[in-house]
Design a protein around this motif. Structure first.
Motif, PDB file in Angstrom:
ATOM      1  N   LEU A  57      -8.195  -3.890  -5.278  1.00  0.00           N
ATOM      2  CA  LEU A  57      -6.990  -2.886  -6.633  1.00  0.00           C
ATOM      3  C   LEU A  57      -8.069  -1.728  -6.596  1.00  0.00           C
ATOM      4  CD1 LEU A  57      -5.205  -5.040  -9.235  1.00  0.00           C
ATOM      5  CD2 LEU A  57      -4.566  -4.665  -6.930  1.00  0.00           C
ATOM      6  N   GLY A  58      -7.853  -0.488  -7.122  1.00  0.00           N
ATOM      7  CA  GLY A  58      -8.050   0.325  -7.231  1.00  0.00           C
ATOM      8  C   GLY A  58      -8.578   0.682  -9.566  1.00  0.00           C
ATOM      9  N   GLU A  59      -7.516   2.201  -8.977  1.00  0.00           N
ATOM     10  CA  GLU A  59      -7.936   2.408 -10.873  1.00  0.00           C
ATOM     11  C   GLU A  59      -6.124   1.008 -10.760  1.00  0.00           C
ATOM     12  OE1 GLU A  59      -9.747   6.023 -12.409  1.00  0.00           O
ATOM     13  OE2 GLU A  59      -7.744   6.073 -12.357  1.00  0.00           O
ATOM     14  N   VAL A  60      -5.998   0.796 -12.849  1.00  0.00           N
ATOM     15  CA  VAL A  60      -4.851   0.203 -13.248  1.00  0.00           C
ATOM     16  C   VAL A  60      -5.268   0.488 -14.450  1.00  0.00           C
ATOM     17  CG1 VAL A  60      -5.225  -2.207 -12.301  1.00  0.00           C
ATOM     18  CG2 VAL A  60      -6.613  -1.554 -14.121  1.00  0.00           C
ATOM     19  N   ARG A  61      -4.192   0.223 -14.814  1.00  0.00           N
ATOM     20  CA  ARG A  61      -3.614   1.405 -16.649  1.00  0.00           C
ATOM     21  C   ARG A  61      -3.338  -0.717 -17.130  1.00  0.00           C
ATOM     22  NH1 ARG A  61      -3.636   5.781 -18.034  1.00  0.00           N
ATOM     23  NH2 ARG A  61      -3.066   7.015 -16.969  1.00  0.00           N
ATOM     24  N   ARG A 121       2.751  -5.087 -18.799  1.00  0.00           N
ATOM     25  CA  ARG A 121       2.905  -3.840 -17.293  1.00  0.00           C
ATOM     26  C   ARG A 121       1.672  -3.148 -17.468  1.00  0.00           C
ATOM     27  NH1 ARG A 121       8.348  -0.050 -16.802  1.00  0.00           N
ATOM     28  NH2 ARG A 121      10.198  -2.011 -17.224  1.00  0.00           N
ATOM     29  N   LEU A 122       1.607  -3.629 -15.950  1.00  0.00           N
ATOM     30  CA  LEU A 122      -0.338  -3.030 -15.898  1.00  0.00           C
ATOM     31  C   LEU A 122       0.430  -2.241 -14.468  1.00  0.00           C
ATOM     32  CD1 LEU A 122      -3.169  -3.832 -15.554  1.00  0.00           C
ATOM     33  CD2 LEU A 122      -3.365  -5.031 -13.200  1.00  0.00           C
ATOM     34  N   GLY A 123      -0.139  -0.910 -14.768  1.00  0.00           N
ATOM     35  CA  GLY A 123       0.098   0.248 -13.865  1.00  0.00           C
ATOM     36  C   GLY A 123      -0.768   0.249 -13.215  1.00  0.00           C
ATOM     37  N   LEU A 124      -0.982   0.730 -11.856  1.00  0.00           N
ATOM     38  CA  LEU A 124      -1.024   0.407 -10.024  1.00  0.00           C
ATOM     39  C   LEU A 124      -1.444   1.831  -9.993  1.00  0.00           C
ATOM     40  CD1 LEU A 124       0.286  -2.872  -8.981  1.00  0.00           C
ATOM     41  CD2 LEU A 124      -2.041  -3.078  -9.852  1.00  0.00           C
ATOM     42  N   GLY A 125      -3.210   1.812  -9.663  1.00  0.00           N
ATOM     43  CA  GLY A 125      -3.245   2.993  -8.453  1.00  0.00           C
ATOM     44  C   GLY A 125      -2.981   2.972  -6.962  1.00  0.00           C
ATOM     45  N   PRO A 126      -3.746   3.346  -6.596  1.00  0.00           N
ATOM     46  CA  PRO A 126      -4.130   3.405  -4.435  1.00  0.00           C
ATOM     47  C   PRO A 126      -4.867   2.132  -4.541  1.00  0.00           C
ATOM     48  CG  PRO A 126      -3.952   5.794  -5.002  1.00  0.00           C
ATOM     49  CD  PRO A 126      -3.847   5.117  -6.294  1.00  0.00           C
ATOM     50  N   VAL A 127      -4.063   1.045  -3.536  1.00  0.00           N
ATOM     51  CA  VAL A 127      -4.897  -0.081  -3.416  1.00  0.00           C
ATOM     52  C   VAL A 127      -5.791   0.575  -1.650  1.00  0.00           C
ATOM     53  CG1 VAL A 127      -3.151  -1.295  -4.399  1.00  0.00           C
ATOM     54  CG2 VAL A 127      -3.132  -1.578  -2.411  1.00  0.00           C
ATOM     55  N   ARG A 128      -6.723  -0.844  -1.387  1.00  0.00           N
ATOM     56  CA  ARG A 128      -7.113  -0.313  -0.039  1.00  0.00           C
ATOM     57  C   ARG A 128      -6.949  -1.808   0.231  1.00  0.00           C
ATOM     58  NH1 ARG A 128      -6.786   3.999  -1.545  1.00  0.00           N
ATOM     59  NH2 ARG A 128      -8.880   4.923  -1.641  1.00  0.00           N
ATOM     60  N   ASP A 157       0.451  -1.415   0.211  1.00  0.00           N
ATOM     61  CA  ASP A 157       0.412   0.164   0.525  1.00  0.00           C
ATOM     62  C   ASP A 157       0.919   0.840  -0.188  1.00  0.00           C
ATOM     63  OD1 ASP A 157      -2.211   1.493   0.551  1.00  0.00           O
ATOM     64  OD2 ASP A 157      -1.015   1.744   2.672  1.00  0.00           O
ATOM     65  N   ARG A 158       1.686   1.110   1.017  1.00  0.00           N
ATOM     66  CA  ARG A 158       2.596   2.380   1.158  1.00  0.00           C
ATOM     67  C   ARG A 158       2.967   3.009  -0.480  1.00  0.00           C
ATOM     68  NH1 ARG A 158       3.747   0.996   6.252  1.00  0.00           N
ATOM     69  NH2 ARG A 158       5.589  -0.053   5.894  1.00  0.00           N
ATOM     70  N   ARG A 159       4.152   2.016  -0.679  1.00  0.00           N
ATOM     71  CA  ARG A 159       5.185   2.129  -1.590  1.00  0.00           C
ATOM     72  C   ARG A 159       3.969   2.698  -3.507  1.00  0.00           C
ATOM     73  NH1 ARG A 159       9.850   1.185  -4.050  1.00  0.00           N
ATOM     74  NH2 ARG A 159      10.193   0.488  -1.571  1.00  0.00           N
ATOM     75  N   VAL A 160       3.169   1.645  -3.555  1.00  0.00           N
ATOM     76  CA  VAL A 160       2.184   1.966  -4.392  1.00  0.00           C
ATOM     77  C   VAL A 160       1.552   3.936  -4.370  1.00  0.00           C
ATOM     78  CG1 VAL A 160      -0.766   1.969  -5.736  1.00  0.00           C
ATOM     79  CG2 VAL A 160       1.021   0.036  -5.184  1.00  0.00           C
ATOM     80  N   ARG A 161       1.524   3.905  -2.988  1.00  0.00           N
ATOM     81  CA  ARG A 161       0.691   5.415  -2.587  1.00  0.00           C
ATOM     82  C   ARG A 161       1.781   6.469  -2.624  1.00  0.00           C
ATOM     83  NH1 ARG A 161      -0.042   6.455   2.208  1.00  0.00           N
ATOM     84  NH2 ARG A 161      -0.126   4.888   3.286  1.00  0.00           N
ATOM     85  N   GLY A 162       3.386   6.224  -2.162  1.00  0.00           N
ATOM     86  CA  GLY A 162       4.510   6.735  -2.306  1.00  0.00           C
ATOM     87  C   GLY A 162       4.855   6.890  -4.059  1.00  0.00           C
ATOM     88  N   CYS A 163       4.302   6.300  -4.917  1.00  0.00           N
ATOM     89  CA  CYS A 163       4.687   6.528  -6.154  1.00  0.00           C
ATOM     90  C   CYS A 163       3.716   6.290  -6.825  1.00  0.00           C
ATOM     91  CB  CYS A 163       5.542   4.812  -6.851  1.00  0.00           C
ATOM     92  SG  CYS A 163       6.557   4.333  -5.956  1.00  0.00           S
ATOM     93  N   THR A 164       2.736   7.278  -6.945  1.00  0.00           N
ATOM     94  CA  THR A 164       1.386   7.488  -7.763  1.00  0.00           C
ATOM     95  C   THR A 164       1.576   9.220  -7.111  1.00  0.00           C
ATOM     96  OG1 THR A 164       0.437   6.182  -6.988  1.00  0.00           O
ATOM     97  CG2 THR A 164      -0.395   8.074  -7.050  1.00  0.00           C
TER      98      THR A 164
END
Length: 329
Positions: free
Chosen positions: A280-284, A242-249, A221-228
């Motif tokens: 997962l939240g948003e993905v790209r 590759r699959l881009g990841l937005g913040p998770v819960r 969770d912290r890594r995803v938020r820190g890289c967003t």
């Protein structure tokens, strides 16, 4: 005071705007040269350059401050102080002494914590609960100069680096103006940074933003938020795409998924970690726009037993909270 403002990205704009509204005079702006951006790779001015031109302020864009012409122009401007916010270029010793009150840098951490190019990102990834901003005098070392002022800011549970940086940029603009006011009035004494509590915040690479599903859910969770929003967290699909990841819960109630294992439910996509699952939240997907994970999963028609990030290297150095050296102003 006569000010030479040094900054480049949008995060520097609140400080520039605050200085333009202050009792001081921004006589010139120093920023990075125009860079190619967008699909057309057209030359684009920095946000700071655009704002300065709108305000009718002289703009300097040397590729390096070692350029004798740039040094001569700064000397001719004769600034009383040079406030700096995310300039992105080294200030060599020959230039450090040109402003009477020095180069006053606004840095987005409480120094000596998180010296370097990505303090906000590293604070989130490391799980810090509080961060802040500091004004300090530039010197030859990396963010080692004496501190002039500080403020603190709570890191909220859902903060991305973009969220937190936005708040710090606004609050820090006020700190910068107050610092310059106090310098002019002669009531501010620079305080040397303590030798204890030093941590480094190197610029995050794309590889740093890869999610390791074997890590605990909190670290994911912290890594995803820190890289967003940047450099953008990501993982790999079974075919290597590759699959881009937005913040998770966090989903602490789900403990039966192996790291990287995917479970698609009604309106949700769960992925296992080293502890419990995350939603997962948003993905790209590669080459596509961002979308809700549930919408992506319906279109992707994932096989039962799909595992993300199978090609992760378990011993890779990009662990949660990794720290290393970085150079640059």
């Amino acid at each position: 005071m006569r000010l030479l403002f040094a900054g480049t990205p949008a995060v520097a704009l609140p400080a520039l705007d605050a200085l333009l509204d202050s009792r001081h005079e921004v006589v010139a702006v120093l920023t990075r040269p125009d860079a190619r951006a967008g699909r057309g790779r057209t030359l684009t001015p920095s946000p700071v350059k655009e704002r300065a031109l709108e305000a009718g302020i002289e703009v300097l864009t040397p590729a390096t401050l070692r350029d004798p012409e740039a040094q001569a122009r700064i000397a001719a401007i004769a600034p009383d102080a040079a406030p700096v916010v995310a300039y992105g270029n080294l200030v060599p010793p020959a230039v450090l002494g040109l402003p009477r009150h020095g180069w006053v840098n606004l840095h987005f951490s409480v120094l000596p914590a998180w010296r370097g190019a990505a303090p906000v990102q590293h604070a989130i990834i490391a799980g810090d609960e509080v961060t802040g901003a500091s004004t300090f005098l530039l010197e030859a070392g990396l963010d080692t100069g004496p501190v002039l002022g500080t403020l603190t800011e709570t890191i909220r549970p859902l903060d991305t680096s973009g969220d937190l940086l936005g708040r710090l940029a606004e609050a820090g603009s006020g700190l910068l103006v107050k610092t310059l006011d106090a310098l002019e009035e002669g009531i501010l004494t620079p305080v040397p940074q303590p030798a204890d509590g030093v941590s480094l915040a190197p610029r995050l690479t794309t590889e740093d933003a890869r999610v390791r599903w074997q890590h605990p859910a909190m670290a994911v969770d912290r890594r995803v938020r820190g890289c967003t929003p940047a450099p953008g967290a990501w993982t790999t699909l079974p075919d290597g795409a590759r699959l881009g990841l937005g913040p998770v819960r966090l989903a602490p109630e789900v403990t039966d998924l192996a790291p990287g294992a995917v479970r698609v439910g009604r309106g949700e996509v769960l992925v296992g970690t080293g502890t419990h699952a995350v939603r997962l939240g948003e993905v790209r997907p590669a080459g596509k726009r961002a979308m809700a994970a549930a919408d992506w999963a319906r279109g992707a028609r994932l096989d039962e037993g799909t595992v993300l990030g199978r090609d992760d290297r378990a011993g890779h150095a990009a662990t949660a909270g990794a720290r290393g050296p970085e150079a640059g102003a």
